[in-house]
Design a protein around this motif. Structure first.
Motif, PDB file in Angstrom:
ATOM      1  N   VAL A  65       3.462   8.415  -0.987  1.00 53.64           N
ATOM      2  CA  VAL A  65       2.721   9.171   0.022  1.00 53.64           C
ATOM      3  C   VAL A  65       2.135  10.453  -0.573  1.00 53.64           C
ATOM      4  CG1 VAL A  65       3.002  10.513   2.149  1.00 53.64           C
ATOM      5  CG2 VAL A  65       3.955   8.220   1.987  1.00 53.64           C
ATOM      6  N   GLU A  66       2.808  11.020  -1.558  1.00 52.60           N
ATOM      7  CA  GLU A  66       2.332  12.261  -2.162  1.00 52.60           C
ATOM      8  C   GLU A  66       0.968  12.090  -2.844  1.00 52.60           C
ATOM      9  OE1 GLU A  66       5.285  13.796  -4.753  1.00 52.60           O
ATOM     10  OE2 GLU A  66       6.857  13.889  -3.215  1.00 52.60           O
ATOM     11  N   GLY A 106      -1.498  10.347  -1.563  1.00 56.84           N
ATOM     12  CA  GLY A 106      -2.507  10.264  -0.521  1.00 56.84           C
ATOM     13  C   GLY A 106      -3.430   9.065  -0.654  1.00 56.84           C
ATOM     14  N   PRO A 107      -4.761   9.294  -0.548  1.00 58.11           N
ATOM     15  CA  PRO A 107      -5.722   8.177  -0.534  1.00 58.11           C
ATOM     16  C   PRO A 107      -5.936   7.532  -1.901  1.00 58.11           C
ATOM     17  CG  PRO A 107      -6.876  10.270  -0.465  1.00 58.11           C
ATOM     18  CD  PRO A 107      -5.422  10.595  -0.341  1.00 58.11           C
ATOM     19  N   LEU A 155       2.663   8.073   6.500  1.00 66.65           N
ATOM     20  CA  LEU A 155       1.317   8.632   6.638  1.00 66.65           C
ATOM     21  C   LEU A 155       0.990   8.934   8.099  1.00 66.65           C
ATOM     22  CD1 LEU A 155      -0.624   6.427   4.062  1.00 66.65           C
ATOM     23  CD2 LEU A 155      -0.060   8.846   3.827  1.00 66.65           C
TER      24      LEU A 155
END
Length: 317
Positions: free
Chosen positions: A289-290, A292-293, A311
Motif C-alpha cells: 500500500v505504501e 500507492g498507484p 486503500l
C-alpha cells in the motif's frame, strides 16, 4: 521501577557502601528520609526487607553482622562490591562506538554518548571510525514516534499499557491493552511486540499507527515473556520478513526499488509496467500500500483483497 523506590534503593546502597562499621536498622531508618516517613515500625521493617532483597538481586553483596550486644547490623564492603576492570579490544570498542553513533538522532543519544565517554575515561581504546572518513555513509536509527519512549520504559519496567491503535484496514483507531515485551526496528519502522490482553494472544503493533498518549497501567503481566529470539522472529514474521509463498504484482517501470530488490523474478510487460514475483509473508499488504498507484496485485486473490481494503480505508480518511 517508580522513581521514589529507585531513589530509596540508591540511598540505602550509598549508606551501606559508605560505612566502615555495620549499621543497625535504627540507624538506617534515621539516615534515609523515605524510612523516616514510614508510618509504623512494621511498615518500615517490611519496606527495608524488600529493599535489601532488591539490592541483593541487583548484585550488591550485603553482609549481616551481629555485634557483642546481640544487635544486627548491615554493611556492603567496597572491596566485595568493586566491579572488575573494563577490558575491551579494538574491535569491541569499535562496535560500541558504532552503536552509540546509531542513536544520534534518537532520544537515547544523550545516554549513549555519556556511556561512551565514561568507558573511554575508564581506559577503553580509541577505535578508528570508518564512518568519519566516508561521511556520506552514516548509520542511523530514526525515532520520530512519540510512543517510542513511554513504550521503551514500559518494556524495561514490565508495565502494562493502553493506547489507541489504527489497523491498516480500519479508518478509526481502537483501544488496545498490551503487555509490552520489546521494540524492534525493521525496514525503518518501529514495532512493538507484546501480549494483547483483549485478544488473548501475542501481537505486533507498528508505532506509527499508535495515536494519542501511551498510558501505563498498574499490575503485573498475566502472560509469560518469551526470550528475545522468539520476540524478534515474531516481529519479523508480522512485518513480512518470513515468506511462506510468492505473490505476483505489476510494478510501474522505474519505481519500487525495495520491491525489486526482493523479487524472485522480473519480467518486462511494456507500456511502462513490469511483472514481479516476490516472497509473500504476513504484512506484505501493508508494505504494498505504501507504493500507492505504482503497484497492482495480480495474485493471490486474498492479498489483492487485503490491499484493496487498506486503500479504501485510507481513502475514507
Amino acid at each position: 521501577m517508580a522513581i521514589a523506590k529507585a531513589e530509596r534503593l540508591m540511598n540505602l546502597a550509598l549508606c551501606l557502601l559508605g560505612t566502615r562499621r555495620p549499621l543497625s536498622k535504627r540507624e538506617l531508618r534515621g539516615s534515609i528520609e523515605a524510612y523516616l516517613e514510614a508510618g509504623s515500625d512494621d511498615s518500615f521493617n517490611r519496606m527495608f526487607e524488600r529493599d535489601k532483597d532488591d539490592l541483593r538481586e541487583l548484585g550488591l553483596i550485603i553482609e549481616t553482622v551481629e555485634n557483642l550486644d546481640g544487635d544486627t547490623g548491615y554493611l556492603a564492603r567496597r572491596d566485595s562490591n568493586r566491579l572488575p576492570p573494563i577490558t575491551l579490544d579494538a574491535e569491541e570498542a569499535a562496535a560500541l562506538g558504532l552503536a552509540a553513533k546509531v542513536w544520534q538522532q534518537a532520544r537515547l543519544a544523550g545516554a549513549a554518548s555519556g556511556a561512551l565517554q565514561k568507558l573511554r575515561a575508564a581506559g577503553m581504546p580509541e577505535a578508528e571510525d570508518a564512518y568519519e572518513v566516508h561521511s556520506a555513509l552514516e548509520p542511523r536509527i530514526p525515532v520520530h514516534e512519540a510512543a517510542f519512549e513511554p513504550l521503551m520504559l514500559a518494556c524495561r519496567d514490565r508495565r502494562p499499557v493502553t493506547f489507541d491503535y489504527r489497523k491498516g484496514n480500519s479508518a478509526r483507531p481502537g483501544q488496545r491493552q498490551v503487555e509490552p515485551w520489546t521494540l524492534e526496528c525493521w525496514r525503518g519502522h518501529w514495532y512493538l511486540a507484546g501480549w494483547d490482553r483483549d485478544r488473548g494472544a501475542e501481537r505486533v503493533f507498528r508505532l506509527s499507527r499508535i495515536s494519542g498518549r501511551v498510558r501505563s497501567r498498574a499490575g503485573a503481566f498475566t502472560a509469560p515473556v518469551p526470550d528475545a529470539v522468539t520476540v524478534r522472529e515474531t516481529v519479523e514474521s508480522w512485518a513480512g520478513e518470513t515468506a511462506t509463498r510468492t505473490a505476483r504484482i505489476r510494478l510501474r517501470t522505474g519505481s519500487g526499488y525495495p520491491l525489486r530488490s526482493r523479487a524472485v523474478s522480473v519480467r518486462e510487460l511494456g507500456d511502462g509496467w513490469d511483472e514481479l514475483e516476490i516472497p509473500y509473508g504476513h504484512g506484505l499488504d501493508a508494505w504494498l500500500v505504501e507504493f500507492g498507484p505504482d503497484v497492482i496485485v495480480t495474485e493471490p486473490a486474498d492479498l489483492r483483497a487485503d490491499v484493496m481494503d487498506r486503500l479504501r480505508a485510507v481513502a475514507k480518511d
